[in-house]
Scaffold this motif. Sequence first.
Motif, PDB file in Angstrom:
ATOM      1  N   ASP A 198     -50.562  56.721  12.676  1.00 29.22           N
ATOM      2  CA  ASP A 198     -51.385  55.936  11.751  1.00 29.22           C
ATOM      3  C   ASP A 198     -52.641  55.420  12.467  1.00 29.22           C
ATOM      4  O   ASP A 198     -52.535  54.612  13.385  1.00 29.22           O
ATOM      5  CB  ASP A 198     -50.545  54.758  11.230  1.00 29.22           C
ATOM      6  N   ASN A 247     -59.204  45.226  17.325  1.00 33.72           N
ATOM      7  CA  ASN A 247     -59.424  43.865  16.809  1.00 33.72           C
ATOM      8  C   ASN A 247     -58.665  42.828  17.626  1.00 33.72           C
ATOM      9  O   ASN A 247     -59.190  41.756  17.929  1.00 33.72           O
ATOM     10  CB  ASN A 247     -58.971  43.756  15.345  1.00 33.72           C
ATOM     11  N   TYR A 248     -57.423  43.157  17.968  1.00 31.48           N
ATOM     12  CA  TYR A 248     -56.615  42.220  18.743  1.00 31.48           C
ATOM     13  C   TYR A 248     -57.264  41.921  20.096  1.00 31.48           C
ATOM     14  O   TYR A 248     -57.424  40.749  20.478  1.00 31.48           O
ATOM     15  CB  TYR A 248     -55.194  42.767  18.956  1.00 31.48           C
ATOM     16  N   PHE A 249     -57.645  42.970  20.820  1.00 30.74           N
ATOM     17  CA  PHE A 249     -58.252  42.779  22.144  1.00 30.74           C
ATOM     18  C   PHE A 249     -59.589  42.042  22.048  1.00 30.74           C
ATOM     19  O   PHE A 249     -59.943  41.280  22.948  1.00 30.74           O
ATOM     20  CB  PHE A 249     -58.409  44.119  22.876  1.00 30.74           C
ATOM     21  N   LYS A 259     -60.310  39.689  19.892  1.00 31.15           N
ATOM     22  CA  LYS A 259     -60.014  38.252  19.726  1.00 31.15           C
ATOM     23  C   LYS A 259     -59.451  37.666  21.014  1.00 31.15           C
ATOM     24  O   LYS A 259     -59.758  36.528  21.372  1.00 31.15           O
ATOM     25  CB  LYS A 259     -58.992  38.060  18.594  1.00 31.15           C
ATOM     26  N   LEU A 260     -58.626  38.442  21.710  1.00 31.41           N
ATOM     27  CA  LEU A 260     -57.979  37.964  22.936  1.00 31.41           C
ATOM     28  C   LEU A 260     -59.017  37.693  24.034  1.00 31.41           C
ATOM     29  O   LEU A 260     -58.881  36.746  24.810  1.00 31.41           O
ATOM     30  CB  LEU A 260     -56.961  39.005  23.426  1.00 31.41           C
ATOM     31  N   VAL A 261     -60.033  38.542  24.075  1.00 29.45           N
ATOM     32  CA  VAL A 261     -61.075  38.414  25.115  1.00 29.45           C
ATOM     33  C   VAL A 261     -62.437  38.342  24.408  1.00 29.45           C
ATOM     34  O   VAL A 261     -63.121  39.345  24.257  1.00 29.45           O
ATOM     35  CB  VAL A 261     -61.036  39.616  26.092  1.00 29.45           C
ATOM     36  N   VAL A 271     -57.194  50.531  14.999  1.00 33.83           N
ATOM     37  CA  VAL A 271     -58.079  49.470  14.489  1.00 33.83           C
ATOM     38  C   VAL A 271     -57.501  48.105  14.861  1.00 33.83           C
ATOM     39  O   VAL A 271     -58.216  47.222  15.360  1.00 33.83           O
ATOM     40  CB  VAL A 271     -58.261  49.597  12.958  1.00 33.83           C
ATOM     41  N   ASP A 272     -56.206  47.933  14.637  1.00 34.00           N
ATOM     42  CA  ASP A 272     -55.549  46.665  14.973  1.00 34.00           C
ATOM     43  C   ASP A 272     -55.612  46.366  16.469  1.00 34.00           C
ATOM     44  O   ASP A 272     -55.797  45.215  16.876  1.00 34.00           O
ATOM     45  CB  ASP A 272     -54.079  46.695  14.514  1.00 34.00           C
ATOM     46  N   LEU A 273     -55.442  47.395  17.273  1.00 36.57           N
ATOM     47  CA  LEU A 273     -55.508  47.219  18.738  1.00 36.57           C
ATOM     48  C   LEU A 273     -56.886  46.714  19.161  1.00 36.57           C
ATOM     49  O   LEU A 273     -56.999  45.753  19.924  1.00 36.57           O
ATOM     50  CB  LEU A 273     -55.251  48.552  19.449  1.00 36.57           C
ATOM     51  N   ASP A 332     -54.630  53.215  11.685  1.00 34.61           N
ATOM     52  CA  ASP A 332     -54.754  51.751  11.583  1.00 34.61           C
ATOM     53  C   ASP A 332     -54.260  51.040  12.843  1.00 34.61           C
ATOM     54  O   ASP A 332     -54.721  49.935  13.161  1.00 34.61           O
ATOM     55  CB  ASP A 332     -53.945  51.230  10.381  1.00 34.61           C
ATOM     56  N   VAL A 333     -53.329  51.668  13.543  1.00 31.59           N
ATOM     57  CA  VAL A 333     -52.822  51.080  14.792  1.00 31.59           C
ATOM     58  C   VAL A 333     -53.979  50.878  15.766  1.00 31.59           C
ATOM     59  O   VAL A 333     -54.090  49.836  16.419  1.00 31.59           O
ATOM     60  CB  VAL A 333     -51.717  51.973  15.420  1.00 31.59           C
ATOM     61  N   GLN A 371     -50.836  55.631  23.348  1.00 31.92           N
ATOM     62  CA  GLN A 371     -50.556  54.874  22.121  1.00 31.92           C
ATOM     63  C   GLN A 371     -50.110  55.766  20.976  1.00 31.92           C
ATOM     64  O   GLN A 371     -50.128  56.994  21.095  1.00 31.92           O
ATOM     65  CB  GLN A 371     -51.785  54.065  21.697  1.00 31.92           C
ATOM     66  N   GLU A 372     -49.725  55.136  19.879  1.00 29.01           N
ATOM     67  CA  GLU A 372     -49.295  55.878  18.685  1.00 29.01           C
ATOM     68  C   GLU A 372     -50.423  56.743  18.150  1.00 29.01           C
ATOM     69  O   GLU A 372     -51.561  56.286  18.041  1.00 29.01           O
ATOM     70  CB  GLU A 372     -48.845  54.883  17.598  1.00 29.01           C
TER      71      GLU A 372
END
Lengths: 139, 139, 139
Positions: free
Chosen positions: A56, A65-67, A69-71, A61-63, A58-59, A52-53
């Motif tokens: 930053d 949080n996204y996962f 919510k997804l699962v 943190v977003d990853l 924050d990328v 991954q990147e």
Amino acid sequence: MIQEFFKLEITTNGLRLYEFTNEIINWIKLNKFKNGLLNISIQHTSASLIVQENADPDVQVDLINYFDKLVPMNSDLYIHTAEGKDDMPAHIKSAITNNQISLSIKENKLLLGTWQGIYLFEHRINQQNRIIVLHYLGN
Amino acid sequence: MIQEFFKLEITTNGLRLYEFTNEIINWIKLNKFKNGLLNISIQHTSASLIVQENADPDVQVDLINYFDKLVPMNSDLYIHTAEGKDDMPAHIKSAITNNQISLSIKENKLLLGTWQGIYLFEHRINQQNRIIVLHYLGN
Amino acid sequence: MIQEFFKLEITTNGLRLYEFTNEIINWIKLNKFKNGLLNISIQHTSASLIVQENADPDVQVDLINYFDKLVPMNSDLYIHTAEGKDDMPAHIKSAITNNQISLSIKENKLLLGTWQGIYLFEHRINQQNRIIVLHYLGN
């Protein structure tokens, strides 16, 4: 043909990305690997490996949080709940991402893009000792 | 043991699948690779590599639409928004799919199924120059 | 350097995980592979390969149910519907998971974690004959 193996151990503390790009680069330097393939595999099914990147933070943190919510960690959604509310989501996140990556080494250099880092993606809440196998095959 | 490397450059224009199966097959032919492993890795974290159906182009349209709904370009959902509304979704789509594939070559032939094609899956809106590393290891 | 190939055929009957860890281990034993890389690739885009927990079978049930909800078999959502309501979801599930895995072999032993098994993840409803290519490269 040269082959080398190494067991990399990473202790994790909760849902987060743990970078180990430098550990990989140091192992390549130490062994003076020239041209070859590096196979990296995690020996667990509730954590994964991703590229991954690395710019930053924050990328990451977003990853996470996204996962999350997804699962969702909602035990009503799963049958396998005996090992904790985070266990079945961890297996699913592992299936969605990867547990193995092969990277190329050319002239002693790991071929990664400028912004690419190698991460262990931990999906369990409690502390874990994770084993990642490094396997070099080349000359 | 023979090893060869090649940097494949693909210019993309928006969210789409870009097939490069023929470029791979031509490189194998040109170098007369017999038996070996071909490691393909993309040097970016906002585009990915996938093997998908090459028969009905609607499959690609459905794939793009599905991923667009799964990972919405809604800046309210993410912290990392400075690089545009499509950037964080691109990183997530990259984590969900793959940035590396290893394919087997047997008797000068890439072992792919009849309906399988190799694609760059672009997740950014604006034009991008993408670098894909091809690495052959075999005899 | 030694290379060997094998075509493993698995007949599937509906959405389920089909373990083939033992078939892999037996092939390694039969050929007395010592140190090397095993590339496993499925020649289809509507089924995938995953490494998952082999202890509690409920994990597999939860995985199948999760993916079924994540990628609904609802023809209104897709353009590519001619091959049945399960076909486009199968392609998407294949893109979300993996169609290829590389595993390391050290001293005649496949390097898998204690709870890891290798599975074909079938995404089609009707009976299918699936071809998985095993490719060993090592010494």
